[in-house]
Structures are given as C-alpha cells and as structure tokens.
Motif scaffolding. Structure first.
Motif, PDB file in Angstrom:
ATOM      1  N   MET A  22       0.846  -1.196   0.000  1.00 30.94           N
ATOM      2  CA  MET A  22       0.000   0.000   0.000  1.00 30.94           C
ATOM      3  C   MET A  22       0.875   1.237   0.000  1.00 30.94           C
ATOM      4  N   ALA A  23       0.402   2.264  -0.686  1.00 34.02           N
ATOM      5  CA  ALA A  23       1.017   3.584  -0.606  1.00 34.02           C
ATOM      6  C   ALA A  23      -0.068   4.597  -0.280  1.00 34.02           C
ATOM      7  N   ILE A  24       0.223   5.498   0.635  1.00 40.40           N
ATOM      8  CA  ILE A  24      -0.668   6.626   0.916  1.00 40.40           C
ATOM      9  C   ILE A  24      -0.009   7.848   0.301  1.00 40.40           C
ATOM     10  N   VAL A  25      -0.596   8.340  -0.796  1.00 42.89           N
ATOM     11  CA  VAL A  25       0.029   9.394  -1.583  1.00 42.89           C
ATOM     12  C   VAL A  25      -1.018  10.343  -2.129  1.00 42.89           C
ATOM     13  N   PRO A  26      -0.982  11.614  -1.746  1.00 43.09           N
ATOM     14  CA  PRO A  26      -0.188  12.169  -0.644  1.00 43.09           C
ATOM     15  C   PRO A  26      -0.803  11.793   0.697  1.00 43.09           C
ATOM     16  N   CYS A  27      -0.003  11.876   1.743  1.00 44.13           N
ATOM     17  CA  CYS A  27      -0.458  11.530   3.085  1.00 44.13           C
ATOM     18  C   CYS A  27      -0.550  12.788   3.928  1.00 44.13           C
TER      19      CYS A  27
ATOM     20  N   SER B 224      -7.202   3.541  13.133  1.00 48.50           N
ATOM     21  CA  SER B 224      -8.076   2.759  12.246  1.00 48.50           C
ATOM     22  C   SER B 224      -9.514   3.274  12.239  1.00 48.50           C
ATOM     23  N   ARG B 225      -9.683   4.581  12.072  1.00 46.34           N
ATOM     24  CA  ARG B 225     -11.032   5.173  12.097  1.00 46.34           C
ATOM     25  C   ARG B 225     -11.738   5.079  10.750  1.00 46.34           C
ATOM     26  N   ASN B 226     -11.000   4.800   9.685  1.00 41.02           N
ATOM     27  CA  ASN B 226     -11.589   4.671   8.354  1.00 41.02           C
ATOM     28  C   ASN B 226     -10.799   3.616   7.582  1.00 41.02           C
ATOM     29  N   LEU B 227     -11.166   3.390   6.326  1.00 38.34           N
ATOM     30  CA  LEU B 227     -10.550   2.283   5.589  1.00 38.34           C
ATOM     31  C   LEU B 227      -9.081   2.549   5.267  1.00 38.34           C
ATOM     32  N   ILE B 228      -8.718   3.788   4.942  1.00 39.63           N
ATOM     33  CA  ILE B 228      -7.304   4.079   4.671  1.00 39.63           C
ATOM     34  C   ILE B 228      -6.463   3.761   5.892  1.00 39.63           C
ATOM     35  N   GLU B 229      -6.907   4.239   7.036  1.00 33.71           N
ATOM     36  CA  GLU B 229      -6.143   4.009   8.271  1.00 33.71           C
ATOM     37  C   GLU B 229      -6.107   2.522   8.623  1.00 33.71           C
ATOM     38  N   ARG B 230      -7.232   1.833   8.473  1.00 37.26           N
ATOM     39  CA  ARG B 230      -7.273   0.409   8.791  1.00 37.26           C
ATOM     40  C   ARG B 230      -6.413  -0.401   7.831  1.00 37.26           C
ATOM     41  N   ALA B 231      -6.478  -0.072   6.536  1.00 37.36           N
ATOM     42  CA  ALA B 231      -5.669  -0.805   5.564  1.00 37.36           C
ATOM     43  C   ALA B 231      -4.181  -0.624   5.846  1.00 37.36           C
ATOM     44  N   ALA B 232      -3.794   0.596   6.233  1.00 42.44           N
ATOM     45  CA  ALA B 232      -2.392   0.836   6.591  1.00 42.44           C
ATOM     46  C   ALA B 232      -1.999   0.012   7.811  1.00 42.44           C
ATOM     47  N   ASP B 233      -2.894  -0.060   8.788  1.00 39.75           N
ATOM     48  CA  ASP B 233      -2.635  -0.852   9.984  1.00 39.75           C
ATOM     49  C   ASP B 233      -2.469  -2.325   9.630  1.00 39.75           C
ATOM     50  N   VAL B 234      -3.303  -2.806   8.685  1.00 39.71           N
ATOM     51  CA  VAL B 234      -3.194  -4.193   8.225  1.00 39.71           C
ATOM     52  C   VAL B 234      -1.824  -4.437   7.593  1.00 39.71           C
ATOM     53  N   MET B 235      -1.365  -3.498   6.757  1.00 39.01           N
ATOM     54  CA  MET B 235      -0.062  -3.678   6.106  1.00 39.01           C
ATOM     55  C   MET B 235       1.043  -3.837   7.147  1.00 39.01           C
TER      56      MET B 235
END
Length: 210
Positions: free
Chosen positions: A103-108, A121-132
């Motif tokens: 995963m890349a968060i761009v821009p973050c 992990s309040r939303n999907l971006i944050e949760r997906a990053a946590d999963v990675m």
C-alpha cells in the motif's frame, strides 16, 4: 475498468488523502496500471476535494479512469482498479486475509499520518495501513508538509519503527525536469521502487548530469 482477473495479478492499495500533491497520486496509479497491477483505490473526503481542486473536475473520482487514460494513454488498460468507500471498514482491505501485497498513501496528510502512527483505524485508509504493518507487508507513506512540527516528525518515526517506508514528496532535479509531469514521474518511480516494482519513469543516477 472492471477488476476482471485481479486474483491473478499483483494487488496494491493506494490511499489518497487531503495533502497537496494530487499529481503524484494520479501518476502513481497510472504507472501501476501500466504494469498490469490491480489497484485498490481509497480516497478520503478531502482527497476527493484535492483531486478536483488541483487537477480539475475531470479528475473527480467518478471520472478518474477516463482522466488517467486521457493523460497517460491507453496503456493503463493493462491493469484494473477497484474503488472502495473510505467509510467501509467491512471492505476486503480491512482484513489481513486479503491478498493485497502492499500500500502507498500518496499524498499523506498529517492527520492520516498521526492516525497510522497510533493505530487509530477510524476509516478504511487508516485500517488498511494498519493491516499492512501488522502483516509485515510494504507500506509507503508519502507525506507532503513543510515545515514539519515535532509531533509530525515523531509520528514519522513511529511509522518507520513499525515497518513503514517514509517517502517524502521531494522530487529530484538531477534528471533536469522540464515539466510538472517530469517531477511526478520521479515521485511515482520512487514509490514503485519502494513497493518492489521495476520501472523506467526516470533515469538512474550515473554520476553525471545528462
């Protein structure tokens, strides 16, 4: 663009948040698609506004694939894209059992950076990053802010200690860029390298200015 045979191709998540730098995001998505990658795209509310504010209404999330085709050519058809709702924490990206390899968060944004650093992990971006991070997969964070406060710097350290790659939006100039697209190519290339993909988006440093 339908997902099609996404199970048989590499899958990469891209999160777009509200920090400046929409061009970096669209070039990264296009470069992955050109390489036959299945892109799982999640855009925050401010990320949606960012696309429109910086790239125009044609780059809105509902028209993003035609925008990418118009700007980067038909080669993006080699890949596929699924657009997820950032509020949907029941999406596949929210689970470690899903086969997304990076995963890349761009821009973050600094808000998203802080959330990832502290596992909110309040939303999907944050949760997906946590999963990675918990699954020890590649997570590339592309912060775009200057100057940076001490809490922001500490949040970057926390993410790096958890295994993320901190890749600030700092394009180089040794390749003598002529356009904004040249700068976007450089950043997209750095992101692809961090995700484990080969590319020719910018010339490698040879020790001499071209």
């Amino acid at each position: 663009m339908a997902p099609g045979s996404s199970e048989r191709r590499p899958s990469i998540a891209i999160g777009i948040t509200g920090a400046s730098g929409a061009l970096y995001a669209t070039r990264t998505v296009a470069a992955l698609l050109e390489r036959g990658v299945h892109v799982e795209l999640v855009v925050s509310d401010y990320g949606r506004r960012l696309l429109r504010d910086e790239l125009g209404e044609g780059a809105s999330i509902d028209h993003l694939v035609p925008f990418l085709t118009d700007n980067y050519g038909p080669g993006i058809a080699a890949g596929s894209v699924t657009i997820h709702n950032n509020r949907d924490q029941g999406a596949t990206l929210a689970s470690g059992s899903h086969g997304c390899s990076g995963m890349a968060i761009v821009p973050c944004s600094m808000k998203t950076l802080a959330a990832v650093a502290h596992g909110l992990s309040r939303n999907l971006i944050e949760r997906a990053a946590d999963v990675m991070m918990k699954e020890r997969r590649r997570l590339v964070i592309v912060p775009r802010e200057t100057p940076m406060s001490l809490p922001q710097l500490r949040n970057m350290v926390l993410c790096a200690e958890a295994g993320a790659v901190i890749l600030p939006a700092m394009p180089a100039f040794y390749q003598q860029p002529k356009t904004l697209d040249d700068l976007a190519d450089f950043m997209a290339g750095k992101i692809l390298s961090a995700l484990g993909f080969e590319h020719e988006l910018y010339p490698p440093w040879t020790g001499q200015i071209p």
